[in-house]
Design an enzyme around this catalytic site. Structure first.
Site, PDB file in Angstrom:
ATOM      1  N   GLU A  82      22.634  43.872  28.449  1.00  0.00           N
ATOM      2  CA  GLU A  82      23.805  43.296  27.766  1.00  0.00           C
ATOM      3  C   GLU A  82      24.320  42.091  28.558  1.00  0.00           C
ATOM      4  OE1 GLU A  82      26.768  46.319  27.201  1.00  0.00           O
ATOM      5  OE2 GLU A  82      25.369  47.636  26.145  1.00  0.00           O
ATOM      6  N   ARG A  90      23.265  54.143  26.874  1.00  0.00           N
ATOM      7  CA  ARG A  90      22.860  52.894  27.509  1.00  0.00           C
ATOM      8  C   ARG A  90      21.635  52.363  26.783  1.00  0.00           C
ATOM      9  NH1 ARG A  90      27.228  52.522  29.321  1.00  0.00           N
ATOM     10  NH2 ARG A  90      27.858  52.280  31.492  1.00  0.00           N
ATOM     11  N   THR A  96      25.095  55.494  22.011  1.00  0.00           N
ATOM     12  CA  THR A  96      26.345  55.052  22.652  1.00  0.00           C
ATOM     13  C   THR A  96      26.227  55.210  24.165  1.00  0.00           C
ATOM     14  OG1 THR A  96      27.234  57.288  22.386  1.00  0.00           O
ATOM     15  CG2 THR A  96      27.920  55.647  20.743  1.00  0.00           C
ATOM     16  N   ILE A 136      30.520  63.951  26.282  1.00  0.00           N
ATOM     17  CA  ILE A 136      30.534  63.139  25.061  1.00  0.00           C
ATOM     18  C   ILE A 136      29.661  63.790  23.987  1.00  0.00           C
ATOM     19  CG2 ILE A 136      30.022  60.858  24.075  1.00  0.00           C
ATOM     20  CD1 ILE A 136      30.630  59.691  26.910  1.00  0.00           C
ATOM     21  N   SER A 150      34.458  52.868  24.575  1.00  0.00           N
ATOM     22  CA  SER A 150      35.729  53.256  25.207  1.00  0.00           C
ATOM     23  C   SER A 150      36.863  52.298  24.851  1.00  0.00           C
ATOM     24  CB  SER A 150      35.543  53.288  26.725  1.00  0.00           C
ATOM     25  OG  SER A 150      35.172  52.001  27.198  1.00  0.00           O
ATOM     26  N   ASP A 184      25.581  50.905  19.907  1.00  0.00           N
ATOM     27  CA  ASP A 184      26.765  50.320  20.551  1.00  0.00           C
ATOM     28  C   ASP A 184      26.397  49.716  21.902  1.00  0.00           C
ATOM     29  OD1 ASP A 184      29.620  49.853  20.716  1.00  0.00           O
ATOM     30  OD2 ASP A 184      29.733  51.453  22.200  1.00  0.00           O
ATOM     31  N   HIS A 194      29.375  47.333  22.279  1.00  0.00           N
ATOM     32  CA  HIS A 194      29.776  48.227  23.373  1.00  0.00           C
ATOM     33  C   HIS A 194      31.280  48.536  23.309  1.00  0.00           C
ATOM     34  CE1 HIS A 194      28.484  49.628  27.659  1.00  0.00           C
ATOM     35  NE2 HIS A 194      29.429  50.428  27.152  1.00  0.00           N
TER      36      HIS A 194
HETATM   37  C1  DGY Z   1      31.192  53.414  30.669  1.00  0.00           C
HETATM   38  O1  DGY Z   1      32.289  53.731  31.138  1.00  0.00           O
HETATM   39  O2  DGY Z   1      30.158  53.532  31.305  1.00  0.00           O
HETATM   40  C2  DGY Z   1      31.164  52.921  29.288  1.00  0.00           C
HETATM   41  O3  DGY Z   1      29.927  52.480  28.881  1.00  0.00           O
HETATM   42  C3  DGY Z   1      32.217  51.839  29.053  1.00  0.00           C
HETATM   43  O4  DGY Z   1      32.534  51.935  27.699  1.00  0.00           O
END
Ligand code: DGY
Length: 326
Positions: free
Chosen positions: A271, A242, A240, A162, A292, A266, A289
């Protein structure tokens, strides 16, 4: 007639994923409005004679839940790449396989990181709120001035799939890329991104910092007050990965005092709770979040989770077995 393995999903899944699951498994879905809580999961698994569970990052599969699962449960497939919500040691103690869904959410998550970067840099949240509140009085030369990204340095902490996909996007904006990993990447993966051996050196130089490391005991609250103080004043912070990687109190203080100019987030610690300090600040751009959250990506994640389950029930090693490691 072959007996289908019994599979329970804790949450509603994309239609195409549920259709495939129903063809192969005695599939027990959970309706969108009524997710199956982890506290009810052991009893339900026992009642249905389940052999497999399909869970999500919203389901905390801690040691107590795993210990209470019936003996027939052989595999837990998580509909996610992250797996910090599953106690792997507890799974090992029960001889339960755990799998995840890497690789298929790279581009969607990098898109959201880019959205957060642009949104934070250009004050999109404030502008959007103004439009919805009907308080916009027209164009002025000094209204909601953000910051250019062209020529600025983007620091990427964790240059995995990513991180690299975000670097690719940020180059198109004219940003210079720096990164820190345990080890430098081969040239063909790093491109022109400059490796920083010490994380402190990355922080010193990051006009924008994007986090791409998993939540582990070692990374918990990594971005604390001392590390935020190393960033250039007014830097942008993007997360994005954790929420647990950030010390919320420290980031909120830094956003209040201008050490951090803006944050695009995000993901959040614990959460769906979100520290109320974030929503109270104008210089935060907050998403729930969504990394994805595209139809294509969520289907691909579901299919990958099913590929892992299929492999197990066909007597093969699941391709994305995270535990026990291959
Ligand atoms: C994951 O797959 O760990 C993502 O955070 C979900 O979007």
């Amino acid at each position: 007639m072959t007996v289908k393995p019994v599979l329970i999903a804790t949450r509603a899944l994309p239609t195409a994923v549920e259709a495939r699951a129903s063809r192969t498994y005695d599939y027990h879905a959970s309706p969108e409005a009524e997710p199956l809580s982890v506290s009810d999961l052991p009893a339900k698994a026992r009642d249905l004679g389940a052999q497999a569970l399909l869970v999500t990052p919203s389901d905390r599969m801690d040691a107590d839940v795993i210990a209470a699962l019936p003996d027939r449960i052989a595999i837990i497939a998580t509909f996610s790449v992250g797996y910090e919500h599953i106690d792997l040691e507890a799974a090992e103690a029960r001889g339960i396989l755990v799998t995840n869904t890497p690789g298929v959410l790279t581009e969607a998550t990098a898109d959201i990181a880019l959205l957060l970067l642009l949104g934070a840099a250009r004050r999109a949240s404030e502008g959007e709120r103004m439009m919805r509140a009907g308080t916009w009085t027209g164009w002025t030369p000094t209204q909601l001035l953000g910051t250019d990204l062209r020529g600025k340095r983007l620091g990427i902490l964790g240059m995995g799939r990513i991180g690299q996909a975000l670097a690719h996007r940020a180059r198109a904006l004219g940003m210079n890329i720096l990164y820190h990993n345990r080890k430098p990447l081969p040239k063909e993966e790093a491109g022109d991104a400059q490796y920083q051996v010490r994380v402190e050196d990355l922080l010193f130089q990051s006009d924008a910092l994007s986090l791409h490391v998993p939540a582990t005991p070692q990374t918990r609250k990594f971005l604390n007050g001392a590390r935020l103080a190393l960033l250039p004043r007014g830097a942008i912070v993007i997360n994005t990965a954790r929420g647990a990687v950030v010390d919320d109190e420290a980031l909120i203080a830094a956003l209040r005092h201008g050490q951090v100019g803006a944050a695009g987030l995000d993901v959040y610690d614990d959460e769906p709770k979100v520290h109320p300090g974030y929503a109270a600040l104008p210089n935060t751009f907050l998403l729930p979040h969504l990394g994805s959250a595209t139809v294509e990506t969520r289907e691909a994640m579901g299919f990958k989770a099913l590929d892992n389950l299929d492999a197990h029930f066909e007597g093969r090693i699941p391709p994305n077995r995270i535990h026990p490691t291959a």
